[in-house]
Write a protein that holds these residues in place. Structure first.
Motif, PDB file in Angstrom:
ATOM      1  N   ALA A 187     -10.490   6.608   8.554  1.00 18.93           N
ATOM      2  CA  ALA A 187      -9.628   5.828   9.459  1.00 18.93           C
ATOM      3  C   ALA A 187     -10.172   4.414   9.629  1.00 18.93           C
ATOM      4  CB  ALA A 187      -9.517   6.531  10.810  1.00 18.93           C
ATOM      5  N   VAL A 188     -11.499   4.265   9.689  1.00 20.38           N
ATOM      6  CA  VAL A 188     -12.095   2.929   9.775  1.00 20.38           C
ATOM      7  C   VAL A 188     -11.869   2.161   8.481  1.00 20.38           C
ATOM      8  CG1 VAL A 188     -14.289   1.673   9.988  1.00 20.38           C
ATOM      9  CG2 VAL A 188     -13.813   3.634  11.472  1.00 20.38           C
ATOM     10  N   GLU A 189     -11.980   2.863   7.349  1.00 21.79           N
ATOM     11  CA  GLU A 189     -11.729   2.229   6.047  1.00 21.79           C
ATOM     12  C   GLU A 189     -10.303   1.701   5.964  1.00 21.79           C
ATOM     13  OE1 GLU A 189     -11.246   1.402   1.904  1.00 21.79           O
ATOM     14  OE2 GLU A 189     -10.023   2.771   3.091  1.00 21.79           O
ATOM     15  N   ALA A 190      -9.379   2.470   6.570  1.00 26.40           N
ATOM     16  CA  ALA A 190      -8.014   1.990   6.878  1.00 26.40           C
ATOM     17  C   ALA A 190      -7.130   1.705   5.676  1.00 26.40           C
ATOM     18  CB  ALA A 190      -8.078   0.755   7.780  1.00 26.40           C
ATOM     19  N   SER A 191      -7.424   2.258   4.517  1.00 25.29           N
ATOM     20  CA  SER A 191      -6.508   2.120   3.385  1.00 25.29           C
ATOM     21  C   SER A 191      -5.421   3.190   3.474  1.00 25.29           C
ATOM     22  CB  SER A 191      -7.260   2.289   2.061  1.00 25.29           C
ATOM     23  OG  SER A 191      -8.206   1.264   1.880  1.00 25.29           O
ATOM     24  N   ALA A 192      -4.223   2.842   3.041  1.00 20.44           N
ATOM     25  CA  ALA A 192      -3.159   3.835   3.014  1.00 20.44           C
ATOM     26  C   ALA A 192      -3.532   4.997   2.105  1.00 20.44           C
ATOM     27  CB  ALA A 192      -1.850   3.198   2.554  1.00 20.44           C
ATOM     28  N   ALA A 193      -4.246   4.686   1.029  1.00 22.75           N
ATOM     29  CA  ALA A 193      -4.764   5.714   0.123  1.00 22.75           C
ATOM     30  C   ALA A 193      -6.156   5.276  -0.310  1.00 22.75           C
ATOM     31  CB  ALA A 193      -3.860   5.897  -1.088  1.00 22.75           C
ATOM     32  N   ALA A 194      -7.114   6.181  -0.210  1.00 24.45           N
ATOM     33  CA  ALA A 194      -8.496   5.833  -0.537  1.00 24.45           C
ATOM     34  C   ALA A 194      -9.119   6.933  -1.382  1.00 24.45           C
ATOM     35  CB  ALA A 194      -9.308   5.618   0.737  1.00 24.45           C
ATOM     36  N   ARG A 195     -10.159   6.570  -2.110  1.00 30.59           N
ATOM     37  CA  ARG A 195     -10.926   7.519  -2.900  1.00 30.59           C
ATOM     38  C   ARG A 195     -12.402   7.120  -2.756  1.00 30.59           C
ATOM     39  NH1 ARG A 195     -10.088  10.838  -7.566  1.00 30.59           N
ATOM     40  NH2 ARG A 195     -11.954  10.992  -8.866  1.00 30.59           N
ATOM     41  N   LEU A 196     -13.184   7.937  -2.048  1.00 29.36           N
ATOM     42  CA  LEU A 196     -14.567   7.607  -1.745  1.00 29.36           C
ATOM     43  C   LEU A 196     -15.477   8.794  -2.040  1.00 29.36           C
ATOM     44  CD1 LEU A 196     -14.117   5.844   1.730  1.00 29.36           C
ATOM     45  CD2 LEU A 196     -14.525   4.728  -0.463  1.00 29.36           C
ATOM     46  N   ARG A 234     -22.774  15.833  -3.564  1.00 27.92           N
ATOM     47  CA  ARG A 234     -21.731  14.909  -3.169  1.00 27.92           C
ATOM     48  C   ARG A 234     -20.375  15.442  -3.624  1.00 27.92           C
ATOM     49  NH1 ARG A 234     -23.242   9.489  -6.223  1.00 27.92           N
ATOM     50  NH2 ARG A 234     -25.263  10.080  -5.347  1.00 27.92           N
ATOM     51  N   CYS A 235     -19.346  14.897  -3.039  1.00 30.18           N
ATOM     52  CA  CYS A 235     -17.985  15.213  -3.477  1.00 30.18           C
ATOM     53  C   CYS A 235     -17.164  13.934  -3.416  1.00 30.18           C
ATOM     54  CB  CYS A 235     -17.360  16.318  -2.613  1.00 30.18           C
ATOM     55  SG  CYS A 235     -16.795  15.781  -0.983  1.00 30.18           S
ATOM     56  N   THR A 236     -15.991  13.978  -4.004  1.00 27.54           N
ATOM     57  CA  THR A 236     -15.046  12.863  -3.929  1.00 27.54           C
ATOM     58  C   THR A 236     -13.947  13.243  -2.957  1.00 27.54           C
ATOM     59  OG1 THR A 236     -15.473  12.251  -6.228  1.00 27.54           O
ATOM     60  CG2 THR A 236     -13.444  11.422  -5.232  1.00 27.54           C
ATOM     61  N   VAL A 237     -13.656  12.356  -2.013  1.00 29.27           N
ATOM     62  CA  VAL A 237     -12.574  12.604  -1.079  1.00 29.27           C
ATOM     63  C   VAL A 237     -11.445  11.623  -1.366  1.00 29.27           C
ATOM     64  CG1 VAL A 237     -13.570  11.116   0.711  1.00 29.27           C
ATOM     65  CG2 VAL A 237     -11.913  12.862   1.345  1.00 29.27           C
ATOM     66  N   GLU A 238     -10.253  12.174  -1.503  1.00 23.80           N
ATOM     67  CA  GLU A 238      -9.031  11.366  -1.644  1.00 23.80           C
ATOM     68  C   GLU A 238      -8.248  11.518  -0.355  1.00 23.80           C
ATOM     69  OE1 GLU A 238      -7.357  11.915  -5.915  1.00 23.80           O
ATOM     70  OE2 GLU A 238      -8.541  13.694  -5.419  1.00 23.80           O
ATOM     71  N   SER A 239      -7.783  10.407   0.197  1.00 20.80           N
ATOM     72  CA  SER A 239      -7.130  10.466   1.494  1.00 20.80           C
ATOM     73  C   SER A 239      -5.824   9.706   1.503  1.00 20.80           C
ATOM     74  CB  SER A 239      -8.058   9.884   2.574  1.00 20.80           C
ATOM     75  OG  SER A 239      -8.231   8.495   2.375  1.00 20.80           O
ATOM     76  N   ARG A 240      -4.979  10.109   2.432  1.00 21.98           N
ATOM     77  CA  ARG A 240      -3.755   9.385   2.759  1.00 21.98           C
ATOM     78  C   ARG A 240      -3.775   9.133   4.252  1.00 21.98           C
ATOM     79  NH1 ARG A 240      -1.384  13.601   0.284  1.00 21.98           N
ATOM     80  NH2 ARG A 240      -0.069  14.027   2.090  1.00 21.98           N
ATOM     81  N   CYS A 241      -3.566   7.895   4.632  1.00 25.25           N
ATOM     82  CA  CYS A 241      -3.625   7.489   6.029  1.00 25.25           C
ATOM     83  C   CYS A 241      -2.269   6.931   6.445  1.00 25.25           C
ATOM     84  CB  CYS A 241      -4.724   6.441   6.220  1.00 25.25           C
ATOM     85  SG  CYS A 241      -4.865   5.793   7.891  1.00 25.25           S
ATOM     86  N   SER A 242      -1.706   7.508   7.494  1.00 27.46           N
ATOM     87  CA  SER A 242      -0.446   7.018   8.036  1.00 27.46           C
ATOM     88  C   SER A 242      -0.578   6.962   9.554  1.00 27.46           C
ATOM     89  CB  SER A 242       0.720   7.932   7.631  1.00 27.46           C
ATOM     90  OG  SER A 242       1.933   7.502   8.212  1.00 27.46           O
ATOM     91  N   GLY A 243      -0.808   5.745  10.072  1.00 32.26           N
ATOM     92  CA  GLY A 243      -1.079   5.628  11.506  1.00 32.26           C
ATOM     93  C   GLY A 243      -2.345   6.393  11.824  1.00 32.26           C
ATOM     94  N   PRO A 244      -2.333   7.240  12.849  1.00 31.26           N
ATOM     95  CA  PRO A 244      -3.545   7.992  13.199  1.00 31.26           C
ATOM     96  C   PRO A 244      -3.766   9.241  12.345  1.00 31.26           C
ATOM     97  CG  PRO A 244      -1.795   8.503  14.744  1.00 31.26           C
ATOM     98  CD  PRO A 244      -1.251   7.437  13.830  1.00 31.26           C
ATOM     99  N   SER A 245      -2.798   9.579  11.492  1.00 28.18           N
ATOM    100  CA  SER A 245      -2.874  10.825  10.726  1.00 28.18           C
ATOM    101  C   SER A 245      -3.651  10.632   9.423  1.00 28.18           C
ATOM    102  CB  SER A 245      -1.470  11.349  10.407  1.00 28.18           C
ATOM    103  OG  SER A 245      -0.764  11.628  11.606  1.00 28.18           O
ATOM    104  N   ILE A 246      -4.584  11.550   9.171  1.00 29.33           N
ATOM    105  CA  ILE A 246      -5.404  11.511   7.966  1.00 29.33           C
ATOM    106  C   ILE A 246      -5.244  12.823   7.213  1.00 29.33           C
ATOM    107  CG2 ILE A 246      -7.741  11.328   7.023  1.00 29.33           C
ATOM    108  CD1 ILE A 246      -6.955   8.758   8.302  1.00 29.33           C
TER     109      ILE A 246
END
Length: 275
Positions: free
Chosen positions: A89-98, A107-119
């Motif tokens: 949420a701090v990274e704040a990209s609509a779609a991220a891969r970290l 370690r693992c890779t996390v792919e995310s989708r951010c829409s407002g407060p929803s992750i």
């Protein structure tokens, strides 16, 4: 150097989950020391509305690092889906891969989708978990050292044995040692326990661990045949679906975590890192 403390509170379906602090250190030349992390953890352990606290997520140039501390400020690197969601949420990209850096150099890779407060987040690991299916005091147990170190026990626990004692005997006393007790009389009712006692809800790593173990342990697959669990939270029973577990064509394990909402707050105070 000083950096703002970004306090976070996560929610699932509007119900409080984990609180802690995200520290954005992507532009720093030095990561904080364990003692500094411990002091910051201690300052985030006093939210009575949260079901878990004391988590610190470092958002760094190489990805996300999550730490937990106890009351004595003893610090350990842990897996925590809620703290990772807060960092996303701090990274704040609509779609991220970290990258997420876990215990023991994993370690693992996390792919995310951010829409407002929803992750929404999906974790991808190379390889598969080692699951030990054994008996303990006449009960069936699965030991899963993949997302933290979990013992999953087909309860009830033996007379006179507390969850704390069972956790200590099965997986040890460290901050990443966890216990999940499945109630056979009520089929899919599960309680989760950690170093602080009984968890106030159902942790994401615990849900994912149950999802992984039921694919390997026939007794657990029968108990969790619906693909969901029931757990107590705030004195009420709630039903929660287990994460979807997928295997990629390359043999990687993909865990589709339940969605969370994240609230962020940047207070006036800043955190100063020692020179």
């Amino acid at each position: 150097m000083t950096y703002p403390q970004i306090e976070f509170q996560t929610f699932m379906h509007g119900r409080p989950r984990t609180c802690g602090v995200v520290l954005d250190i992507r532009d720093t030349v030095r990561a904080p020391e364990r003692a500094e992390i411990g002091a910051l953890c201690a300052r985030s352990m006093h939210n009575p509305a949260a079901t878990a606290s004391g988590k610190i997520a470092l958002l760094a140039a190489d990805g996300i690092h999550v730490f937990q501390a106890d009351a004595r400020q003893s610090v350990r690197r842990v897996w925590c889906g809620n703290a990772v969601a807060a960092a996303l949420a701090v990274e704040a990209s609509a779609a991220a891969r970290l990258e997420v850096h876990g215990p023991a150099g994993r370690r693992c890779t996390v792919e995310s989708r951010c829409s407002g407060p929803s992750i929404q987040q999906t974790w991808t690991f190379e390889g598969s978990p080692r699951i030990i299916d054994r008996e303990w005091r006449g009960l069936r147990v699965a030991i899963v050292g993949f997302l933290n170190r979990y013992a999953i026990v087909e309860g009830p626990l033996p007379d006179g044995v507390t969850p704390s004692e069972a956790r200590l005997e099965l997986v040890g006393a460290s901050l990443d040692a966890k216990l999940a007790v499945v109630d056979p009389g009520r089929t899919d009712v599960v309680s989760f326990h950690n170093a602080a006692g009984e968890h106030g809800a159902a942790p994401l790593t615990g849900l994912a661990t149950l999802g992984l173990a039921r694919l390997r342990c026939s007794w657990l697959a029968m108990l969790l045949a619906r693909g969901s669990i029931r757990h107590l939270e705030g004195g009420r029973r709630h039903t929660q679906a287990l994460p979807r577990i997928l295997t990629s064509p390359q043999g990687c394990l993909r865990i589709v975590m339940p969605g969370l909402e994240v609230a962020l707050n940047v207070p006036g105070a800043e955190w100063e890192m020692a020179a």
